[in-house]
Write a protein that holds these residues in place. Structure first.
Motif, PDB file in Angstrom:
ATOM      1  N   ILE A  85      -4.902 -11.858   7.314  1.00 38.89           N
ATOM      2  CA  ILE A  85      -5.530 -10.546   7.473  1.00 38.89           C
ATOM      3  C   ILE A  85      -5.495  -9.761   6.176  1.00 38.89           C
ATOM      4  N   GLU A  86      -4.490 -10.001   5.335  1.00 37.35           N
ATOM      5  CA  GLU A  86      -4.485  -9.337   4.022  1.00 37.35           C
ATOM      6  C   GLU A  86      -5.754  -9.709   3.267  1.00 37.35           C
ATOM      7  N   ILE A  88      -8.729 -11.054   4.609  1.00 34.59           N
ATOM      8  CA  ILE A  88     -10.056 -10.743   5.153  1.00 34.59           C
ATOM      9  C   ILE A  88     -10.269  -9.269   5.446  1.00 34.59           C
ATOM     10  N   SER A  89      -9.213  -8.463   5.427  1.00 36.50           N
ATOM     11  CA  SER A  89      -9.481  -7.037   5.648  1.00 36.50           C
ATOM     12  C   SER A  89      -9.605  -6.298   4.325  1.00 36.50           C
ATOM     13  N   LYS A  90      -9.658  -7.033   3.234  1.00 34.94           N
ATOM     14  CA  LYS A  90      -9.609  -6.401   1.928  1.00 34.94           C
ATOM     15  C   LYS A  90     -10.801  -5.476   1.673  1.00 34.94           C
ATOM     16  N   ASP A  91     -11.976  -5.940   2.006  1.00 36.80           N
ATOM     17  CA  ASP A  91     -13.149  -5.132   1.698  1.00 36.80           C
ATOM     18  C   ASP A  91     -13.698  -4.420   2.923  1.00 36.80           C
ATOM     19  N   ARG A  92     -12.845  -4.252   3.898  1.00 40.65           N
ATOM     20  CA  ARG A  92     -13.292  -3.627   5.136  1.00 40.65           C
ATOM     21  C   ARG A  92     -12.883  -2.161   5.126  1.00 40.65           C
ATOM     22  N   MET A  93     -13.703  -1.335   5.801  1.00 38.84           N
ATOM     23  CA  MET A  93     -13.323   0.066   5.959  1.00 38.84           C
ATOM     24  C   MET A  93     -12.079   0.169   6.849  1.00 38.84           C
ATOM     25  N   ARG A  94     -11.467   1.314   6.801  1.00 37.57           N
ATOM     26  CA  ARG A  94     -10.268   1.494   7.623  1.00 37.57           C
ATOM     27  C   ARG A  94     -10.620   1.465   9.108  1.00 37.57           C
ATOM     28  N   PHE A  95      -9.732   0.900   9.917  1.00 34.98           N
ATOM     29  CA  PHE A  95      -9.973   0.828  11.352  1.00 34.98           C
ATOM     30  C   PHE A  95      -9.695   2.183  11.993  1.00 34.98           C
ATOM     31  N   THR A  96     -10.565   2.560  12.932  1.00 29.78           N
ATOM     32  CA  THR A  96     -10.373   3.861  13.551  1.00 29.78           C
ATOM     33  C   THR A  96      -9.414   3.786  14.738  1.00 29.78           C
ATOM     34  N   ASN A 172       0.289  -7.257  11.544  1.00 30.06           N
ATOM     35  CA  ASN A 172       0.178  -6.784  10.166  1.00 30.06           C
ATOM     36  C   ASN A 172      -0.713  -5.552  10.066  1.00 30.06           C
ATOM     37  N   LEU A 173      -1.558  -5.345  11.066  1.00 25.91           N
ATOM     38  CA  LEU A 173      -2.355  -4.121  11.091  1.00 25.91           C
ATOM     39  C   LEU A 173      -1.600  -2.993  11.789  1.00 25.91           C
TER      40      LEU A 173
ATOM     41  N   LYS B  14       5.013  -1.174   4.064  1.00 28.02           N
ATOM     42  CA  LYS B  14       4.746  -0.607   5.382  1.00 28.02           C
ATOM     43  C   LYS B  14       5.757   0.423   5.854  1.00 28.02           C
ATOM     44  N   GLN B  53     -12.396   6.756   6.992  1.00 32.64           N
ATOM     45  CA  GLN B  53     -13.152   5.562   6.645  1.00 32.64           C
ATOM     46  C   GLN B  53     -12.675   4.779   5.420  1.00 32.64           C
ATOM     47  N   ASN B  74      -5.673  -1.559   4.925  1.00 29.45           N
ATOM     48  CA  ASN B  74      -5.658  -1.673   6.387  1.00 29.45           C
ATOM     49  C   ASN B  74      -4.301  -2.090   6.908  1.00 29.45           C
TER      50      ASN B  74
END
Lengths: 199, 154
Positions: A85-86, A88-96, A172-173, B14, B53, B74
């Protein structure tokens, strides 16, 4: 383009599939052997050497050896998920919110792992999410000629690794969860994610 | 990018545990940056919940001759960059670029099987240190970008 630029990774899928199935097989084999050795040692100490040893390995649920296999495979998955996840979430916006994370798993993570998206997502909006995959990629090569109950039993250990991956990703999230998977008919399977209430 | 003068790069884990802190300017002692990193944690949490965001959180605060920028991934890893305030305006785009490079370096480091993700130990890695050093001293990429493509091959 720089001379030392590293090319994008291309992985032979057959190898990955063999590796994952063999990982499960090896785990079952070694853990079961250990358990048999232990129990036979215990038995000789008690004076009846022939009980429990030498029987064919079965995949029956509920016994201690399978618990150990479950624990190990799930832990491998967990650690894989954490690292994955480190990346693949690198270029993703923050999760709401949590639903956003689960949607991300259904779409992007599944795409990344299995080259397809989850077919159906259900939720009770209270922290339980059911992800249904009608054609789970790692099951597509598995023959299904035994009775369905038998094959379901055989296939269960193969679900523990992906379960661990999901739990690792969520952990991890920052989301504590319990993930269980089941299948009723190959190659379909469902993953159930239970997210603990955050106070 | 040439006008950006990085004084310090800090990485916070974290549980708000320090993972890495590097001082690039001789004008302040390391301790000052430890204080700054510590004070930034709350500000970052607050910003992240408001400004939902983007991972880039902008200027967190300024004190004396330093301005502090933040970025939270994230996975709740916090990156802090401290700049010496220059005469020219710093563009957000440049800062984002710097943070993205720090993030890449961190992801590369987290992929190392010998690194325990939740161990809360300080990061000790020659490769990682080199990468952060290159960013801090304003040098261009070294050794190519390993994560240039993370999507599965078509």
């Amino acid at each position: 383009m720089a001379a030392n630029q590293i090319l994008p990774k291309q992985v032979n899928e057959s190898i990955v599939e063999f590796l994952t199935t063999e990982m499960v097989e090896a785990m079952v084999r070694t853990v079961k052997d250990d358990a048999l050795k232990l129990s036979s040692e215990r038995d000789t100490a008690h004076g009846n050497p022939n009980d429990g040893a030498g029987g064919p390995k079965d995949y029956s649920e509920g016994d201690e050896a399978m618990e150990a296999v479950y624990y190990k495979l799930e832990m491998i998955g967990f650690r894989v998920g954490e690292r994955l996840i480190e990346k693949i979430s690198k270029d993703r916006m923050r999760f709401t919110d949590n639903l956003d994370v689960v949607k991300f798993i259904c779409k992007e993570v599944w795409m990344f792992l299995f080259k397809k998206q989850i077919d159906n997502l259900k939720t009770n909006h209270r922290g339980v999410y059911v992800l249904q995959d009608n054609n789970f990629r790692w099951f597509t090569r598995m023959a299904n000629d035994q009775s369905s109950a038998e094959s379901v039993k055989r296939v269960t250990p193969y679900l523990w690794f992906p379960c661990g991956i999901l739990r690792g990703i969520l952990s991890n999230l920052g989301i504590a969860s319990v993930v269980v998977a089941e299948t009723s008919s190959l190659p379909a399977c469902t993953f159930q994610i239970k997210i603990a209430k955050t106070a | 990018m040439a006008n950006i003068n990085i004084s310090c790069i800090a990485i916070i884990g974290k549980q708000n545990n320090p993972l890495y802190i590097k001082n690039f300017s001789p004008s302040h002692p390391d301790l000052k940056y430890h204080y700054i990193a510590h004070t930034s944690c709350d500000v970052m949490e607050e910003r992240a919940s408001m400004k939902a965001q983007d991972m880039y959180l902008g200027v967190l605060f300024s004190m004396e001759d330093l301005s502090v920028y933040g970025y939270m991934t994230n996975t709740k890893i916090k990156f802090i960059t401290v700049l010496t305030v220059p005469d020219v305006i710093i563009k957000d785009l440049d800062m984002k670029n710097i943070f993205r490079r720090i993030h890449s370096a961190y992801v590369n480091h987290a992929s190392n099987p010998f690194y325990e993700i939740d161990s809360q130990k300080m990061i000790k890695s020659k490769k990682f240190e080199q990468e952060i050093d290159a960013i801090g001293r304003g040098r261009a990429h070294e050794g190519g970008n390993r994560n240039s493509q993370i999507a599965p091959a078509p």
